[in-house]
Design an enzyme around this catalytic site. Structure first.
Site, PDB file in Angstrom:
ATOM      1  N   GLN A  86       1.861  -5.983  -3.178  1.00 24.89           N
ATOM      2  CA  GLN A  86       2.338  -6.092  -1.751  1.00 24.89           C
ATOM      3  C   GLN A  86       3.820  -5.532  -1.411  1.00 24.89           C
ATOM      4  OE1 GLN A  86       1.178  -9.530  -3.367  1.00 24.89           O
ATOM      5  NE2 GLN A  86      -0.901  -8.570  -2.656  1.00 24.89           N
ATOM      6  N   GLY A 104     -10.906  -3.055   3.474  1.00 23.88           N
ATOM      7  CA  GLY A 104     -11.486  -2.017   4.300  1.00 23.88           C
ATOM      8  C   GLY A 104     -11.094  -2.167   5.563  1.00 23.88           C
ATOM      9  N   ARG A 105     -10.156  -2.732   5.944  1.00 18.35           N
ATOM     10  CA  ARG A 105      -9.513  -2.820   7.351  1.00 18.35           C
ATOM     11  C   ARG A 105      -8.704  -1.718   7.594  1.00 18.35           C
ATOM     12  NH1 ARG A 105      -6.259  -8.496   7.814  1.00 18.35           N
ATOM     13  NH2 ARG A 105      -5.713  -7.830   5.600  1.00 18.35           N
ATOM     14  N   LYS A 126       2.821  10.426  -0.473  1.00 15.79           N
ATOM     15  CA  LYS A 126       2.056  10.802   0.827  1.00 15.79           C
ATOM     16  C   LYS A 126       2.728  11.560   1.596  1.00 15.79           C
ATOM     17  CE  LYS A 126      -1.685   8.138   1.467  1.00 15.79           C
ATOM     18  NZ  LYS A 126      -2.747   7.049   1.912  1.00 15.79           N
ATOM     19  N   GLY A 184      -4.490  -4.229  -3.846  1.00 11.96           N
ATOM     20  CA  GLY A 184      -5.887  -3.332  -3.928  1.00 11.96           C
ATOM     21  C   GLY A 184      -4.810  -1.912  -4.337  1.00 11.96           C
ATOM     22  N   HIS A 185      -4.916  -1.744  -5.592  1.00  7.96           N
ATOM     23  CA  HIS A 185      -3.961  -0.775  -6.184  1.00  7.96           C
ATOM     24  C   HIS A 185      -4.829   0.464  -6.710  1.00  7.96           C
ATOM     25  CE1 HIS A 185      -0.513  -3.502  -7.086  1.00  7.96           C
ATOM     26  NE2 HIS A 185      -0.860  -3.709  -5.879  1.00  7.96           N
ATOM     27  N   THR A 186      -4.543   1.588  -6.171  1.00  3.63           N
ATOM     28  CA  THR A 186      -5.395   2.797  -6.382  1.00  3.63           C
ATOM     29  C   THR A 186      -4.902   3.804  -7.384  1.00  3.63           C
ATOM     30  OG1 THR A 186      -6.096   2.628  -4.049  1.00  3.63           O
ATOM     31  CG2 THR A 186      -7.232   4.693  -5.327  1.00  3.63           C
ATOM     32  N   SER A 239       5.554  12.166  -4.390  1.00  3.71           N
ATOM     33  CA  SER A 239       3.918  12.385  -4.495  1.00  3.71           C
ATOM     34  C   SER A 239       3.309  13.177  -3.281  1.00  3.71           C
ATOM     35  CB  SER A 239       3.447  10.848  -4.504  1.00  3.71           C
ATOM     36  OG  SER A 239       1.917  11.022  -4.759  1.00  3.71           O
ATOM     37  N   ARG A 263       2.812 -28.990  -6.141  1.00  3.35           N
ATOM     38  CA  ARG A 263       2.787 -29.491  -7.520  1.00  3.35           C
ATOM     39  C   ARG A 263       1.406 -29.944  -7.716  1.00  3.35           C
ATOM     40  NH1 ARG A 263       8.109 -32.506  -6.885  1.00  3.35           N
ATOM     41  NH2 ARG A 263       7.086 -32.474  -4.717  1.00  3.35           N
ATOM     42  N   THR A 277       2.967 -12.448   3.103  1.00  3.47           N
ATOM     43  CA  THR A 277       2.283 -13.094   1.950  1.00  3.47           C
ATOM     44  C   THR A 277       2.988 -14.228   1.254  1.00  3.47           C
ATOM     45  OG1 THR A 277       0.764 -12.627   0.130  1.00  3.47           O
ATOM     46  CG2 THR A 277       3.051 -11.617  -0.146  1.00  3.47           C
ATOM     47  N   ASP A 310       0.688  -1.253  -0.018  1.00  2.00           N
ATOM     48  CA  ASP A 310       0.089   0.019  -0.058  1.00  2.00           C
ATOM     49  C   ASP A 310       0.814   1.260  -0.103  1.00  2.00           C
ATOM     50  OD1 ASP A 310      -2.224  -1.674   0.077  1.00  2.00           O
ATOM     51  OD2 ASP A 310      -2.151  -1.643   2.288  1.00  2.00           O
ATOM     52  N   LYS A 323       2.186   2.208  -5.049  1.00  2.07           N
ATOM     53  CA  LYS A 323       2.878   1.582  -6.266  1.00  2.07           C
ATOM     54  C   LYS A 323       2.049   1.757  -7.336  1.00  2.07           C
ATOM     55  CE  LYS A 323       2.490  -2.497  -4.184  1.00  2.07           C
ATOM     56  NZ  LYS A 323       2.034  -2.010  -2.895  1.00  2.07           N
ATOM     57  N   ARG A 334      -5.630   0.660   8.519  1.00  2.00           N
ATOM     58  CA  ARG A 334      -4.187   0.178   8.389  1.00  2.00           C
ATOM     59  C   ARG A 334      -3.411   0.823   9.930  1.00  2.00           C
ATOM     60  NH1 ARG A 334      -3.657   2.819   2.280  1.00  2.00           N
ATOM     61  NH2 ARG A 334      -4.431   1.094   1.387  1.00  2.00           N
TER      62      ARG A 334
HETATM   63  P1  GDP Z   1      -0.740   0.287  -3.453  1.00  2.00           P
HETATM   64  O1  GDP Z   1      -1.324  -1.060  -2.991  1.00  2.00           O
HETATM   65  O2  GDP Z   1       0.911   0.430  -3.333  1.00  2.00           O
HETATM   66  O3  GDP Z   1      -0.832   0.655  -5.041  1.00  2.00           O
HETATM   67  O4  GDP Z   1      -1.610   1.623  -2.847  1.00  2.00           O
HETATM   68  P2  GDP Z   1      -3.011   1.733  -2.433  1.00  2.00           P
HETATM   69  O5  GDP Z   1      -3.517   1.940  -3.625  1.00  2.00           O
HETATM   70  O6  GDP Z   1      -3.513   0.546  -1.712  1.00  2.00           O
HETATM   71  O7  GDP Z   1      -2.999   2.902  -1.244  1.00  2.00           O
HETATM   72  C1  GDP Z   1      -2.343   3.940  -1.488  1.00  2.00           C
HETATM   73  C2  GDP Z   1      -3.375   5.185  -1.146  1.00  2.00           C
HETATM   74  O8  GDP Z   1      -2.847   6.411  -0.928  1.00  2.00           O
HETATM   75  C3  GDP Z   1      -4.357   5.261  -2.388  1.00  2.00           C
HETATM   76  O9  GDP Z   1      -5.553   5.741  -1.863  1.00  2.00           O
HETATM   77  C4  GDP Z   1      -3.822   6.399  -3.232  1.00  2.00           C
HETATM   78  O10 GDP Z   1      -4.963   6.887  -3.982  1.00  2.00           O
HETATM   79  C5  GDP Z   1      -3.488   7.323  -2.179  1.00  2.00           C
HETATM   80  N1  GDP Z   1      -2.117   8.212  -2.266  1.00  2.00           N
HETATM   81  C6  GDP Z   1      -1.208   7.780  -3.418  1.00  2.00           C
HETATM   82  N2  GDP Z   1      -0.205   8.619  -3.268  1.00  2.00           N
HETATM   83  C7  GDP Z   1      -0.878   9.710  -2.531  1.00  2.00           C
HETATM   84  C8  GDP Z   1      -0.355  11.041  -2.113  1.00  2.00           C
HETATM   85  O11 GDP Z   1       0.937  11.236  -2.297  1.00  2.00           O
HETATM   86  N3  GDP Z   1      -0.905  11.668  -1.117  1.00  2.00           N
HETATM   87  C9  GDP Z   1      -1.892  11.194  -0.782  1.00  2.00           C
HETATM   88  N4  GDP Z   1      -2.697  11.946   0.247  1.00  2.00           N
HETATM   89  N5  GDP Z   1      -2.755  10.073  -1.211  1.00  2.00           N
HETATM   90  C10 GDP Z   1      -1.905   9.313  -2.006  1.00  2.00           C
HETATM   91  P1  IMO Z   2      -1.017  -4.202  -2.289  1.00  2.00           P
HETATM   92  O1  IMO Z   2      -0.574  -4.920  -3.605  1.00  2.00           O
HETATM   93  C1  IMO Z   2      -0.804  -4.370   2.159  1.00  2.00           C
HETATM   94  C2  IMO Z   2      -0.846  -8.188   3.747  1.00  2.00           C
HETATM   95  C3  IMO Z   2      -2.432  -9.168   4.551  1.00  2.00           C
HETATM   96  C4  IMO Z   2      -1.603  -9.939   5.478  1.00  2.00           C
HETATM   97  C5  IMO Z   2      -0.184 -10.527   4.870  1.00  2.00           C
HETATM   98  C6  IMO Z   2      -0.876 -11.977   4.026  1.00  2.00           C
HETATM   99  O2  IMO Z   2      -2.118  -3.334  -2.318  1.00  2.00           O
HETATM  100  O3  IMO Z   2       0.163  -3.403  -1.581  1.00  2.00           O
HETATM  101  P2  IMO Z   2      -2.249 -12.578   2.139  1.00  2.00           P
HETATM  102  O4  IMO Z   2      -4.015 -12.565   1.980  1.00  2.00           O
HETATM  103  O5  IMO Z   2      -1.583 -12.112   1.075  1.00  2.00           O
HETATM  104  O6  IMO Z   2      -2.300 -14.086   2.336  1.00  2.00           O
HETATM  105  O7  IMO Z   2      -2.221 -11.760   3.588  1.00  2.00           O
HETATM  106  O8  IMO Z   2      -0.191  -9.610   3.681  1.00  2.00           O
HETATM  107  N1  IMO Z   2      -1.413  -8.173   2.436  1.00  2.00           N
HETATM  108  C7  IMO Z   2      -1.038  -6.848   2.064  1.00  2.00           C
HETATM  109  N2  IMO Z   2      -0.957  -5.682   2.732  1.00  2.00           N
HETATM  110  N3  IMO Z   2      -1.063  -4.300   0.834  1.00  2.00           N
HETATM  111  C8  IMO Z   2      -1.223  -5.376   0.176  1.00  2.00           C
HETATM  112  O9  IMO Z   2      -1.271  -5.481  -1.482  1.00  2.00           O
HETATM  113  C9  IMO Z   2      -1.445  -6.788   0.562  1.00  2.00           C
HETATM  114  N4  IMO Z   2      -1.543  -8.035   0.030  1.00  2.00           N
HETATM  115  C10 IMO Z   2      -1.442  -8.717   1.375  1.00  2.00           C
HETATM  116  O10 IMO Z   2      -2.862  -7.940   5.082  1.00  2.00           O
HETATM  117  O11 IMO Z   2      -1.027  -9.243   6.782  1.00  2.00           O
HETATM  118 MG    MG Z   3      -2.869  -1.559  -1.937  1.00  2.00          MG
END
Ligand code: GDP
Ligand code: IMO
Ligand code: MG
Length: 442
Positions: free
Chosen positions: A223, A301-302, A330, A40-42, A414, A142, A238, A13, A16, A304
């Site tokens: 991850q 939705g947990r 951020k 979960g990539h936003t 960013s 396997r 993971t 998170d 990326k 962080r």
């Molecule tokens: P990822 O899994 O690494 O792609 O990251 P996520 O999408 O799970 O979480 C990053 C969150 O931070 C998302 O809601 C983004 O829209 C938000 N975000 C990314 N860069 C920035 C930033 O520079 N500032 C703020 N305020 N939010 C950001």
């Molecule tokens: P992105 O790509 C943050 C965490 C879970 C748990 C551990 C193992 O959005 O960064 P799993 O379901 O993979 O067996 O869970 O890894 N986890 C993440 N934490 N961002 C993720 O993906 C994650 N994918 C898994 O919360 O602690």
């Molecule tokens: Mg994410």
């Protein structure tokens, strides 16, 4: 031509997808190499928010080939629902490709993931319950089902006739759950296979061809480094290889074809799920970071867990991934903090020793307490900053400190979720190759 890996350098998170989206403009192909729908990539473009779980975020740009590599684990139902959501919003699937060798998350994987977690009690990992661990476990044993198997009913039936009774023993006898019906799964998953068939191919050959054609390939990590199965905080990890090396094994691309590795880190640290987190703030400061940063898991939705920037973990991520440069995300979340702490080392509570490198022995981690350096905040909004000179002095000092502590240049900062909320300090792709530190690892 440049082949670039974007890798999460903390606990996931990190932002990326935002960084991938920024770089995808100049890429021809965007490739996911590990993980599954646990990700979960936003990406926020012109105020519109897109959330990706399995599909590379490069799909936002028309004409880019988007690949789900063999190192991924794919839940076809989740894939089809994500895809239809994107197509409803006008995006195209014509250049989407899925590796025939990627493993499939089957119904029993979801059930086992949830049942195992519940049975662990206070030893739980806090997984996303997306069946990730059990799918990779079957792959290693396997006995997994691959995308190619969904396309041949006889093969699928033969495999499931063997597998399902074995899973039923586990489900019924250990977890007290009702058994599954192999024939029902064969029918359902063969049908799903027919729906995804047009995307399935030999993606390693496709990428090889693209490399030969001097195309730009972007590898989108999921991850993060500390969640890596081998290099993370085991067992709170993971089950895949999110680190840079995983981009090679997870796609079939040789390491010599990689030009650049970019590590993404937040200006502070967050973690979802259980596991060590030395700089975690369990007080009102942590709550404030969570609120200002809207730190809620994209997939589950947990809330962080939040804490200060940890340079010990950062240095480890630089080393394990061979990072060329950093993208710090951020920064704007820290705008309102009068004082900011940076953890530069740990103190081992048992021995009193100062520790500057991440302890890889899990049991040692719990005895680490952070040693902080306090820096002054900038108390100025940064979201509208477009270049380094727009950044407040104290923000620049903070970034300099991170860069020095990690011995790695910062290429991108960013300052907000939108695509254009970005300050580029130096060319992240063509900047100078990082010279490895001569300092011995302590
Ligand atoms: P990822 O899994 O690494 O792609 O990251 P996520 O999408 O799970 O979480 C990053 C969150 O931070 C998302 O809601 C983004 O829209 C938000 N975000 C990314 N860069 C920035 C930033 O520079 N500032 C703020 N305020 N939010 C950001
Ligand atoms: P992105 O790509 C943050 C965490 C879970 C748990 C551990 C193992 O959005 O960064 P799993 O379901 O993979 O067996 O869970 O890894 N986890 C993440 N934490 N961002 C993720 O993906 C994650 N994918 C898994 O919360 O602690
Ligand atoms: Mg994410």
């Amino acid at each position: 031509m440049a082949n670039v890996i974007v890798v999460g350098a903390q606990f996931g998170d990190e932002g990326k997808a935002k960084v991938t989206d920024l770089l995808a403009r100049n890429a021809d192909m965007v490739v996911r190499y590990q993980g599954g729908a646990n990700a979960g990539h936003t990406v926020v473009v012109h105020g519109e928010t897109y959330k990706f779980h399995l599909i590379p975020s490069g799909i936002l740009y028309p004409g880019k080939t988007c690949v789900l590599g063999p190192g991924m684990v794919i839940d076809p139902k989740s894939l089809l629902s994500e895809l239809s959501g994107l197509m409803d919003r006008g995006l195209e699937d014509s250049k989407l490709r899925i590796s025939a060798s990627a493993h499939v998350t089957m119904p029993y994987h979801f059930l086992i993931d949830a049942a195992e977690e519940d049975s662990r009690g206070d030893q739980k990992i806090g997984t996303t319950k997306r069946g990730i661990g059990p799918t990779y476990a079957d792959k290693c044993a396997r006995s997994g089902i691959r995308m190619e198997d969904l396309l041949d009913r006889d093969v699928l039936k033969a495999k499931l006739d063997w597998m399902v009774p074995r899973k039923n023993v586990l489900l019924e006898r250990i977890y007290n759950l009702p058994p599954l019906d192999a024939d029902e799964i064969v029918n359902e998953y063969y049908e799903l296979g027919q729906k995804v068939k047009k995307y399935v191919c030999d993606t390693a050959a496709l990428i090889f061809q693209a490399i030969g054609d001097r195309k730009n390939i972007l590898f989108e990590g999921a991850q993060g480094t500390l969640l890596d199965l081998d290099h993370g905080t085991y067992p709170f990890v993971t089950s895949s290889s999110p680190t840079a090396g995983g981009a090679c094994t997870g796609t079939g691309v040789g390491p010599t074809t990689i030009d650049r590795v970019i590590g993404v880190m937040k200006a502070y640290v967050t973690r979802v799920g259980e596991g060590p987190f030395p700089t975690e703030l369990t007080d009102s400061l942590g709550q404030r970071l969570r609120e200002v940063g809207v730190e809620v898991g994209t997939t589950t939705g947990r809330p962080r867990r939040c804490g200060w920037f940890d340079a010990v973990l950062g240095r480890y991520a630089v080393r394990i991934n061979g990072l060329d440069c950093l993208a710090i995300t951020k920064l704007d979340v820290l705008d309102g903090f009068e004082e900011i702490q940076v953890c530069t080392a740990y103190r081992d509570k048992q021995t009193g020793e100062t520790v500057t490198e991440m302890p890889t022995i899990g049991s040692k981690f719990q005895h680490m307490e952070p040693i902080y350096t306090t820096v002054k905040g900038w108390l100025t909004p940064t979201t509208e900053c477009k270049s380094v000179k727009d950044l407040p002095e104290n923000a620049k000092k903070y970034l300099d400190m991170i860069s020095e502590e990690l011995d790695c240049p910062i290429a991108i900062v960013s300052v907000g979720p939108n695509r254009d909320h970005t300050v580029v300090i130096e060319d992240p792709i063509h900047g100078p190759k990082r010279v490895l530190s001569k300092q011995p690892v302590k």
